[in-house]
Design an enzyme around this catalytic site. Structure first.
Site, PDB file in Angstrom:
ATOM      1  N   ASP A 191       0.871  -1.167   0.000  1.00  5.64           N
ATOM      2  CA  ASP A 191       0.000   0.000   0.000  1.00  5.64           C
ATOM      3  C   ASP A 191       0.920   1.231   0.000  1.00  5.64           C
ATOM      4  OD1 ASP A 191      -2.088   1.746   0.047  1.00  5.64           O
ATOM      5  OD2 ASP A 191      -3.100   0.857   1.766  1.00  5.64           O
TER       6      ASP A 191
HETATM    7  C1  BGC Z   1      -4.907   3.454   0.197  1.00  9.18           C
HETATM    8  C2  BGC Z   1      -5.056   2.487  -0.957  1.00  9.18           C
HETATM    9  C3  BGC Z   1      -4.869   3.200  -2.264  1.00  9.18           C
HETATM   10  C4  BGC Z   1      -3.511   3.876  -2.249  1.00  9.18           C
HETATM   11  C5  BGC Z   1      -3.203   4.612  -3.527  1.00  9.18           C
HETATM   12  C6  BGC Z   1      -3.648   4.282   0.109  1.00  9.18           C
HETATM   13  O1  BGC Z   1      -3.658   5.317   1.035  1.00  9.18           O
HETATM   14  O2  BGC Z   1      -4.927   2.753   1.406  1.00  9.18           O
HETATM   15  O3  BGC Z   1      -6.301   1.840  -0.903  1.00  9.18           O
HETATM   16  O4  BGC Z   1      -5.010   2.325  -3.343  1.00  9.18           O
HETATM   17  O5  BGC Z   1      -3.468   4.815  -1.182  1.00  9.18           O
HETATM   18  O6  BGC Z   1      -4.005   5.716  -3.676  1.00  9.18           O
END
Ligand code: BGC
Length: 797
Positions: free
Chosen positions: A229
């Site tokens: 993530d």
């Molecule tokens: C989130 C993800 C997301 C990623 C990219 C993170 O903060 O938890 O779900 O895909 O950011 O935007």
């Protein structure tokens, strides 16, 4: 044996290492003339391809895209084909915008109704979540786009999301928190998966070889790449060693250097790096980079969004058949949401909707006699007597009030958990005032997750549209005026009050450790076993028709039954298969969802439905042997309209094994969760649980979060903390969450090095910590030194 041996042999160690982290916020690293970069975008309910400045919190502009209903909404349709169709549209839009990887679907388990991201997740039940995620993945990938289901695994709270440790017993981990992913991976075959920010039983999910290798790769046959993530990469070397392929966003050159050093000093075997590179390249090399610009059929996608919203509407109440509304009735439309819809959540999933409808814009197209609109309330909970009076005046002219209500934007967002499941106070007060006016009320609810509905007795009808996406307004009107018969059923339980939620007081866990004390008793598994009354049970939803169930046949391979529409309107019924076992020495919920089917029937029509048993139907996870087993004996096989409404029931004898070597846990067996002690939980967990080491002022380290600075030794750090808190409070008062600040306050110190494109090294973070820990000048001197060293290093390579 490496599949891409020839390419890999031609890469230098540095080049190989560079592939394991991003080039920028959205792209993987390319190697000119050898390996292309792939482009990633959120997300789960529509594409968020950013054009200008990149961020991962949904703050900056993205290109217009179809905004479909969020996962929590879609899950109420229980319709795998529909979810597939939505997936194909998202895949097509991705292709047209040159996006190779869609960061979704989100399928974490809704452990507690207050989790801020529940609107992005399918269900409290792993079977439903897994099946729908698999359909979404198949849809997204149908045209060659890659899906990246997330967040693997046990990521069910937002507070401290990058630095909390989910302490969960192995059986619960397998049966609840990874069965959803197991189904999604085996049946959806995603080419990527996103690991969660959090730790699971002491290991960062992105560094957990049990999750990433043993389960994902070995047991489930995953053939894609694991992406962290955003900012979730903790120890890059450990990540790569244990099965993660791509740390996002960019780590600057530090990511490459770290892996090169790790190989050179023997911490990471080059063969392991080669294996990760090979697994990653197997996906990247197969990507079709041909562009399909300009081929999006926006109208068609809008229609799909509408259908998806329509099939997901749940009718919670319909006293004296107040619905559907006929044109003879004079309708007062009340509520700000009718004017400015609440149709999606906040955070990385935000879509710049291509064609957003509002109720007021489209209501004229429906056979309703509208006598006017009154706003009724302001967003943000503040009372406004004038708005209430206007609403009451309008109500007087009507035969029925259509009240658009629900949760304001501020109440559902990535990065923060909800503080209550109540609706905003000013809306609750408005319901009371309108009820006193003695006109029938139909509430149209917009909320991506559970709300407390003690006001239901004041109203005659409730239609829950969840977060319906860009076409949610017309979808709802189709149901209101009876053009479409509602068939959605809840993907989660609505408790009578938050007090009924198991261990609700402990959510979100404030410290590092989140004890999953309820074990298997998540959602209905608890309420049902403990026989606790709920407001609306899992799987519940009304129709303008009624359905009869008959002729149950149970065989060793599955169940059959006849479903008849005994009402006067065509409509669909979602038939649910639950399985339970009454006598067992094991801890067992009374019922568990093991199948479902949605059947469409004309009035008077009957159809035979069939649900086959599968490998999940009778299994339980045996901790002692660390394997799936089936317990011998008699099982209850139930076909139901909701978990509380069993229509047909029979027994089936299954031959398996007798459980041996299980721990006897009487409080768990009886689902007496209020009596569960830490000692009981430790028995379930199989060992002592880790305890918080610190309280009060203490030394912070790389994994401490910024929000812990209130406990820092340096008064300046405590002051900075106060400023952040004050700014957050201010944004709350303004009704819009400050996602940047929320992210920062929940972020561990080490993430500063992971999210600044190499500008900050981990050594610099360590010096910052020296400052925070009370040695300001020493730390400052160290920071300056490290700053120049990092700069030199960046330039040198
Ligand atoms: C989130 C993800 C997301 C990623 C990219 C993170 O903060 O938890 O779900 O895909 O950011 O935007």
């Amino acid at each position: 044996m490496l599949k891409n041996k020839k390419i890999i042999e031609k890469l230098t160690l540095e080049q190989k290492a560079s592939l394991m982290s991003g080039k920028n916020t959205w792209e993987s690293q390319d190697i000119p003339e050898k390996i292309p970069a792939i482009f990633m975008s959120d997300g789960p309910h529509g594409l968020r391809k950013q054009v200008g400045e990149a961020d991962h919190l949904g703050l900056n502009a993205s290109l217009p895209a179809t905004c479909f209903p969020t996962a929590a909404t879609l899950a109420n349709s229980w319709d795998e084909d529909l979810v597939y169709q939505v997936g194909t549209c998202i895949g097509e839009e991705a292709k047209a915008l040159d996006v190779n990887v869609v960061l979704g679907p989100g399928l974490n388990i809704k452990r507690n109704p207050k989790c801020g991201r529940n609107f992005e997740y399918y269900s409290e039940d792993p079977y439903l979540a897994g099946k729908l995620a698999a359909s979404s993945i198949r849809g997204i990938q149908a045209n060659g786009t890659i899906a990246s289901p997330k967040h693997f695994a046990v990521n069910s709270q937002e507070y401290r999301r990058m630095a909390s440790d989910s302490i969960v017993d192995e059986r619960t981990l397998r049966e609840i928190y990874t069965t959803n992913f197991e189904i999604a991976v085996k049946e959806g075959q995603p080419k990527s998966i996103m690991s969660a920010y959090n730790l699971v039983n002491g290991n960062y999910a992105n560094e957990d070889s049990y999750l990433l290798r043993d389960l994902l790769k070995e047991e489930w046959g995953f053939e894609g790449f694991v992406v962290s993530d955003w900012g979730g990469d903790n120890d890059h070397t450990a990540g790569v060693k244990n099965g993660s392929h791509l740390a996002m966003p960019t780590l600057g050159k530090n990511g490459t250097l770290e892996l090169v050093n790790a190989v050179e000093n023997g911490e990471l075997e080059e063969a392991v790096l080669d294996q990760r590179v090979d697994e990653f390249l197997s996906v990247v090399q197969a990507v079709d980079f041909s562009s399909a610009n300009g081929t999006i059929d926006w109208q068609k996608h809008h229609e799909v969004a509408k259908k998806a919203a329509m099939e997901s509407i749940v009718m919670l109440k319909n006293e004296a058949n107040i619905l559907p509304l006929t044109s003879e009735k004079k309708v007062a439309v009340i509520g700000d949401f009718a004017q400015t819809p609440r149709y999606q959540g906040a955070g990385s999933s935000v879509v710049n909707a291509k064609n957003l409808e509002t109720t007021l814009d489209v209501i004229g197209e429906y056979p309703l006699t509208v006598v006017g609109f009154a706003k009724g309330y302001e967003r943000g909970g503040k009372s406004n007597d004038q708005l209430v009076n206007e609403a009451l005046e309008l109500a007087k002219k009507s035969d029925v009030i259509l009240l658009y209500a629900g949760l304001d934007e501020i109440l559902e967002s990535e990065g923060m958990d909800r503080t209550t499941i109540d609706m905003p106070k000013n809306q609750l007060a408005l319901i009371q005032e309108l009820a006193a006016a003695k006109k029938p009320i139909v509430v149209v609810l917009s909320a991506g997750s559970v709300v407390e509905c003690s006001w239901e007795k004041e109203v005659q009808g409730i239609l829950h549209g969840y977060l319906g996406g860009e076409a949610g307004a017309s979808a709802m009107l189709e149901v209101i005026c009876g053009h479409h018969n509602p068939s959605g059923k809840l993907n989660e339980t609505y408790p009578i009050s938050y007090q009924d939620v198991p261990f609700g007081k402990e959510f979100p866990a404030k410290g590092r450790y989140v004890y999953y004390k309820e074990g298997l008793y998540v959602g209905y598994r608890y309420y049902d076993k403990a026989q606790k009354a709920v407001r609306y049970p899992f799987g519940y939803g009304l129709s303008y028709s009624s359905f009869q169930y008959s002729e149950l046949i149970i065989t060793n391979s599955g169940v059959k039954a006849v479903i008849t529409n005994v009402g006067e309107q065509a409509g669909s019924e979602i038939v649910q298969l639950y399985i339970g076992k009454s006598s067992s020495p094991l801890v067992r919920p009374t019922k568990e969802l093991k199948g479902f089917v949605k059947v469409f029937l004309q009035p008077g029509e009957s159809k035979m439905i069939e649900l086959a048993f599968d490998d999940k139907s009778f299994r339980y996870y045996d901790v002692e042997s660390r394997s799936w087993k089936t317990e011998s004996g008699e099982y209850n096989i139930m076909l139901a309209s909701s978990v509380k409404d069993i229509r047909l029931e029979g027994k089936l004898l299954i031959t398996g094994t007798e459980p041996e070597d299980y721990v006897v846990l009487p409080n768990y067996q009886a689902a007496k969760l209020e009596e569960i002690t830490l000692a009981d939980f430790e028995k379930l967990y199989g060992q002592k649980v880790p305890q918080e080491e610190t309280s009060g002022q203490h030394l912070l380290n790389r994994t401490s979060i910024i929000d812990e600075m209130n406990q820092a030794k340096n008064p300046l750090a405590r002051f900075v903390h106060r400023i952040i808190r004050a700014l957050l409070k201010r944004s709350e008062r303004k009704g819009k969450p400050d996602l940047n600040l929320l992210f920062i306050s929940n972020m561990p110190f080490r993430a500063i090095a992971k999210m600044t494109n190499g500008m900050v090294s981990l050594a610099m973070v360590d010096e910052m910590l020296v400052m925070v820990n009370g040695h300001f000048f020493k730390g400052f001197a160290g920071l300056t030194k490290q700053f120049f060293q990092n700069r030199k290093l960046q330039k040198a390579k």
